[in-house]
Design an enzyme around this catalytic site. Structure first.
Site, mmCIF file in Angstrom:
data_model
loop_
_atom_site.group_PDB
_atom_site.id
_atom_site.type_symbol
_atom_site.label_atom_id
_atom_site.label_comp_id
_atom_site.label_asym_id
_atom_site.label_seq_id
_atom_site.Cartn_x
_atom_site.Cartn_y
_atom_site.Cartn_z
ATOM 1 N N ASN A 1 2.361 -8.497 11.500
ATOM 2 C CA ASN A 1 3.051 -7.265 11.089
ATOM 3 C C ASN A 1 2.299 -6.049 11.587
ATOM 4 O O ASN A 1 1.073 -6.055 11.700
ATOM 5 C CB ASN A 1 3.227 -7.219 9.567
ATOM 6 N N LYS B 1 -10.624 -3.151 -0.323
ATOM 7 C CA LYS B 1 -10.055 -4.232 0.474
ATOM 8 C C LYS B 1 -10.669 -4.201 1.867
ATOM 9 O O LYS B 1 -10.626 -3.170 2.551
ATOM 10 C CB LYS B 1 -8.529 -4.099 0.556
ATOM 11 N N SER C 1 -6.490 -1.868 6.879
ATOM 12 C CA SER C 1 -5.284 -2.226 7.616
ATOM 13 C C SER C 1 -5.480 -1.893 9.093
ATOM 14 O O SER C 1 -5.994 -0.821 9.434
ATOM 15 C CB SER C 1 -4.068 -1.460 7.088
ATOM 16 N N THR D 1 -9.172 -11.058 2.162
ATOM 17 C CA THR D 1 -9.264 -10.041 3.196
ATOM 18 C C THR D 1 -7.878 -9.472 3.521
ATOM 19 O O THR D 1 -6.861 -9.980 3.057
ATOM 20 C CB THR D 1 -9.835 -10.634 4.503
ATOM 21 N N ASN D 2 -7.910 -8.466 4.405
ATOM 22 C CA ASN D 2 -6.687 -7.933 4.993
ATOM 23 C C ASN D 2 -6.277 -8.842 6.163
ATOM 24 O O ASN D 2 -6.859 -9.909 6.359
ATOM 25 C CB ASN D 2 -6.932 -6.497 5.472
ATOM 26 N N ASN E 1 -3.108 -1.226 11.115
ATOM 27 C CA ASN E 1 -1.874 -0.613 11.600
ATOM 28 C C ASN E 1 -1.765 0.893 11.380
ATOM 29 O O ASN E 1 -0.719 1.487 11.665
ATOM 30 C CB ASN E 1 -0.669 -1.312 10.955
ATOM 31 N N THR E 2 -2.823 1.521 10.851
ATOM 32 C CA THR E 2 -2.883 2.976 10.746
ATOM 33 C C THR E 2 -4.046 3.447 11.606
ATOM 34 O O THR E 2 -5.189 3.049 11.358
ATOM 35 C CB THR E 2 -3.087 3.435 9.288
ATOM 36 N N THR F 1 0.838 -1.188 0.000
ATOM 37 C CA THR F 1 0.000 0.000 0.000
ATOM 38 C C THR F 1 0.879 1.245 0.000
ATOM 39 O O THR F 1 1.808 1.379 0.803
ATOM 40 C CB THR F 1 -0.957 0.002 1.198
ATOM 41 N N GLY G 1 -4.187 -16.592 3.953
ATOM 42 C CA GLY G 1 -3.961 -17.962 4.364
ATOM 43 C C GLY G 1 -3.964 -18.988 3.260
ATOM 44 O O GLY G 1 -4.250 -20.160 3.509
ATOM 45 N N PHE H 1 2.206 1.006 6.716
ATOM 46 C CA PHE H 1 2.293 1.631 5.391
ATOM 47 C C PHE H 1 3.635 2.332 5.174
ATOM 48 O O PHE H 1 3.696 3.486 4.722
ATOM 49 C CB PHE H 1 1.161 2.640 5.168
#
Length: 349
Positions: free
Chosen positions: A117, A225, A182, A253-254, A184-185, A92, A307, A121
């Site tokens: 993770n 996504k 995501s 998926t994410n 993670n943001t 991304t 997966g 980004f």
């Protein structure tokens, strides 16, 4: 098995068990490979697969792609098709260049066949990717570009932030993936809510249509996504918004915030913050694909990702309703041999 038993352990030993350093060194090697045409041709003779499929108006040489996150800045674009990938998704990428979250931020769970993770980004920015693509050209397979919100951009400026990335990269993308999922943001997943997503897709579709008209071509497909952690109710609402705004497809998926499927000896690593991918996500990703397919009446094309660790996983993802599949964690953990096994599994369907 050679990769699992010899290559991967050696890579981790040489990188002092730092999963991100393994990733960086592997990507650097593939970047060098991408400039060696004889080697690319030789690899393609071994790994290349022709199993054409047309989805959302784009012709793919085969249905197995590389997911976003592996080659964020497009550093090894010509290497991926030589390994057998039928399409490549970069990113991304964000409007602003950003370093991502502090290290360590990538953790391998080999016993669980997974990865955690919290990269955040990390990328050189949309302008840098656009400049690289203008200089080096696109790969010889369809190119997807995943776009996300810059961390420095407040949520109220998210639409303009995504729009600028789309404008910069529009000449190069065969499709865009709108990453609103995501973990993670901070605040990003709130963009999956009806009002926020509706506004974002409305403006991105208008921008895409305007750019396409100026270029004298059809609008570039936009895909959304989605997170695997949405409830069925929230996912149904998201699908409704996607259909209202004529989105070309969904990527499901994410990564997940769940830690289900992680084995007990790796429970300590699993306490790390971030999104989990790999084998623990296999069943849930397939469930989301099946739900999207059923809820949309098959009208929304789906890229299934999450997966896929075997040819059977890929075949079951297509059987659940996906038109295309993507690899990331399985490829990172098991190398190009997995790609061959996936293609063989799909050929046997």
């Amino acid at each position: 098995m050679l990769f699992d038993n010899l290559v991967r352990p050696a890579l981790y030993r040489l990188s002092k068990n730092d999963a991100e350093l393994v990733h960086e060194r592997t990507l650097a090697a593939l970047g060098r490979l991408a400039t060696a045409e004889p080697a690319l041709r030789a690899l393609h003779r071994v790994y290349g697969v022709q199993r054409p499929v047309k989805v959302f108006g784009v012709q793919f040489p085969n249905p197995v792609g590389l997911a976003a996150g592996m080659d964020k800045d497009g550093r090894a674009l010509r290497a991926w098709p030589a390994l057998g990938f039928g399409f490549v998704e970069v990113g991304t990428v964000t409007r602003l260049p950003q370093p991502g979250n502090p290290r360590p931020r990538l953790f391998s769970l080999p016993g669980s066949d997974g990865v955690i993770n919290r990269m955040g980004f990390n990328n050189a920015g949309a302008a840098a990717l656009a400049e690289r693509l203008a200089r080096t050209g696109k790969p010889p397979v369809p190119l997807g570009v995943s776009i996300g919100k810059s961390k420095a951009a407040p949520l109220e400026e998210a639409v303009a932030d995504y729009q600028e990335s789309l404008r910069l990269l529009h000449p190069h993308a065969d499709y865009f993936a709108v990453n609103v999922s995501s973990p993670n943001t901070p605040g990003l997943r709130s963009l999956q809510d009806r009002g926020a997503l509706s506004e974002l897709l409305n403006e991105l579709q208008a921008t895409s249509s305007s750019l396409a008209a100026k270029a004298g071509k059809l609008a570039t497909p936009l895909l959304v996504k989605v997170a695997p952690d949405l409830t069925d109710e929230a996912l149904a609402e998201l699908i409704e918004v996607c259909e209202e705004h004529a989105v070309s497809g969904v990527i499901a998926t994410n990564t997940t915030l769940s830690r289900e499927g992680v084995i007990r000896p790796e429970a300590g690593i699993a306490e790390q913050a971030g999104g989990l991918s790999g084998r623990p996500l296999t069943a849930r990703a397939r469930e989301v694909v099946a739900f999207v397919h059923k809820e949309s009446g098959g009208r929304l094309p789906i890229i299934g990702v999450g997966g896929i660790m075997s040819g059977d996983d890929a075949a079951r993802m297509l059987d659940a309703g996906a038109s295309l599949v993507q690899l990331y964690t399985g490829f990172a953990l098991h190398g190009p041999g997995l790609l061959r096994r996936v293609h063989r599994g799909l050929a046997a369907r």
